[in-house]
Design an enzyme around this catalytic site. Structure first.
Site, PDB file in Angstrom:
ATOM      1  N   GLY A  19       0.808  -1.205   0.000  1.00 47.48           N
ATOM      2  CA  GLY A  19       0.000   0.000   0.000  1.00 47.48           C
ATOM      3  C   GLY A  19       0.841   1.255   0.000  1.00 47.48           C
ATOM      4  CG  ASN A  20       2.352   5.296   1.569  1.00 50.08           C
ATOM      5  OD1 ASN A  20       3.539   5.574   1.690  1.00 50.08           O
ATOM      6  ND2 ASN A  20       1.416   6.216   1.579  1.00 50.08           N
ATOM      7  CG  HIS A  22       5.447   5.197  -4.767  1.00 48.34           C
ATOM      8  ND1 HIS A  22       6.007   4.518  -5.821  1.00 48.34           N
ATOM      9  CD2 HIS A  22       5.971   4.624  -3.640  1.00 48.34           C
ATOM     10  CE1 HIS A  22       6.843   3.604  -5.377  1.00 48.34           C
ATOM     11  NE2 HIS A  22       6.832   3.630  -4.057  1.00 48.34           N
ATOM     12  CG  HIS A  25       3.397   0.887  -5.686  1.00 51.39           C
ATOM     13  ND1 HIS A  25       3.613   1.911  -4.788  1.00 51.39           N
ATOM     14  CD2 HIS A  25       3.969  -0.216  -5.124  1.00 51.39           C
ATOM     15  CE1 HIS A  25       4.266   1.451  -3.737  1.00 51.39           C
ATOM     16  NE2 HIS A  25       4.506   0.166  -3.928  1.00 51.39           N
ATOM     17  CD  GLU A 138      15.184  -3.671 -13.090  1.00 50.03           C
ATOM     18  OE1 GLU A 138      15.996  -2.725 -13.202  1.00 50.03           O
ATOM     19  OE2 GLU A 138      14.931  -4.465 -14.015  1.00 50.03           O
TER      20      GLU A 138
END
Length: 271
Positions: A19-20, A22, A25, A138
Site C-alpha cells: 500500500g501507500n 506511488h 507502483h 528493481e
C-alpha cells in the site's frame, strides 16, 4: 474467482504491494497491462518482515487513496486481506523460507529476518492467486533476486517481470519511506543516486581499475552530505558476490540512513 479466471483461460498478473502507493507502483500496473488479461494488486502490510513492531506500526496506511488510484488505473481486482487471514496462527508461525546465499547477506545482514518474512508472504500470495506473471520494481534488487530464486527452486509456473526504478526529476527513487524525511532531508536525499551515478561513471572510465578507491571516495562524499552508510559497494549483478575481472554485469548497491530514515538504491551497468 481465481478458478473462474483459470477456466476462462485468462492470464493473471500479480503486483504485490504494502500500500501507500506511488507512481512506481502505478508503473507496474501499466507494465502489467502489456502482459496479462487480469491484473490483481495485493495490499498487505506484512508484519513478519519488519525488524521491530514500531517500524511496522508507523508504516503509512492509505487504503482509501490506494483504492482510488487503482480504480483510476482500471485494475481488475484488489486483494487486501487482514493479518488473521494470511497468518491464522501468527504467534506460532514456524514456517520460514530462505535462499541461503542471498537471504542473509547485505540487506539480510542489517535486517535479520526481513527476507524470510518477504519470502513467506510472497509464497502465500503465489499460492492463493496462482498468477501467470508477477511484477516487481528493481529498487529492491536483492529482494528481486530472492523472489526469482524462490520461483525457480519451488517450481512455480510464474514469470517474474521487473521494471526499472521510478524516480523524481532530481533522481530520488520513489519509496513509501520518503514520507519519513523532513524538509531538510528531502533536499539531501537525491544526492544518494547522484553519487551512485558518478561512482559508476568513474569505474567505467577507469576500466575497473582502482575500483575500491573510487568506492571509498564516494563513501566519504556520502558521509559529508549527511548520510550514514550500511552498504555502498559494487557486486556481481547476478549473485551479489564480490566482482572479479570476469564479471561484466555489475551493480552498485546502497543502503544508507538519512536521519531516522533508511534509503536504498542501486545502479546496474556493464564493465
Amino acid at each position: 474467482m481465481i478458478k473462474y479466471l483459470k477456466k476462462e483461460n485468462k492470464s493473471i498478473g500479480l503486483i504485490p504491494t504494502m500500500g501507500n502507493l506511488h507512481d512506481g507502483h502505478i508503473s507496474l500496473v501499466m507494465l502489467a497491462k502489456k502482459y496479462v488479461d487480469v491484473i490483481i494488486v495485493s495490499i498487505f502490510i506484512n508484519p513478519i518482515q519488519f525488524e521491530n513492531k514500531l517500524d511496522f506500526q508507523k508504516y503509512p496506511i492509505t487504503l482509501k487513496k490506494d483504492y482510488q488510484k487503482l480504480k483510476d488505473c482500471k485494475v481488475d481486482i484488489i486483494f487486501s486481506p487482514h493479518i488473521e487471514e494470511m497468518y491464522p496462527n501468527i504467534e506460532k508461525n514456524k514456517i520460514f523460507i530462505e535462499i541461503p546465499k542471498l537471504s542473509n547477506i547485505l540487506e539480510g545482514h542489517f535486517r535479520p529476518g526481513h527476507f524470510q518474512g518477504v519470502s513467506i508472504i510472497i509464497c502465500k500470495l503465489f499460492n492463493i492467486i496462482q498468477p501467470n506473471f508477477a511484477f516487481f520494481g528493481e529498487k529492491d534488487y536483492q529482494q528481486l533476486l530472492i523472489i526469482k530464486s524462490i520461483v525457480q527452486e519451488l517450481n512455480y509456473m510464474i514469470k517474474i517481470v521487473s521494471a526499472p526504478t521510478v524516480r523524481l526529476k532530481n533522481g530520488l527513487a520513489l519509496s513509501s519511506r520518503n514520507n519519513y524525511l523532513n524538509s531538510e532531508e528531502i533536499k539531501i536525499a537525491p544526492y544518494l543516486y547522484k553519487i551512485i551515478q558518478k561512482t559508476s561513471e568513474k569505474i567505467i572510465q577507469e576500466k575497473n581499475q582502482n575500483t575500491q578507491n573510487i568506492i571509498n571516495k564516494s563513501k566519504i562524499e556520502l558521509i559529508n552530505k549527511g548520510f550514514r552508510i550500511d552498504i555502498f559497494n559494487i557486486y556481481n549483478a547476478n549473485t551479489l558476490q564480490n566482482i572479479s575481472k570476469k564479471n561484466k554485469k555489475v551493480i552498485i548497491l546502497a543502503s544508507v540512513w538519512l536521519g531516522t530514515t533508511r534509503l536504498i538504491d542501486n545502479k546496474k551497468f556493464f564493465l
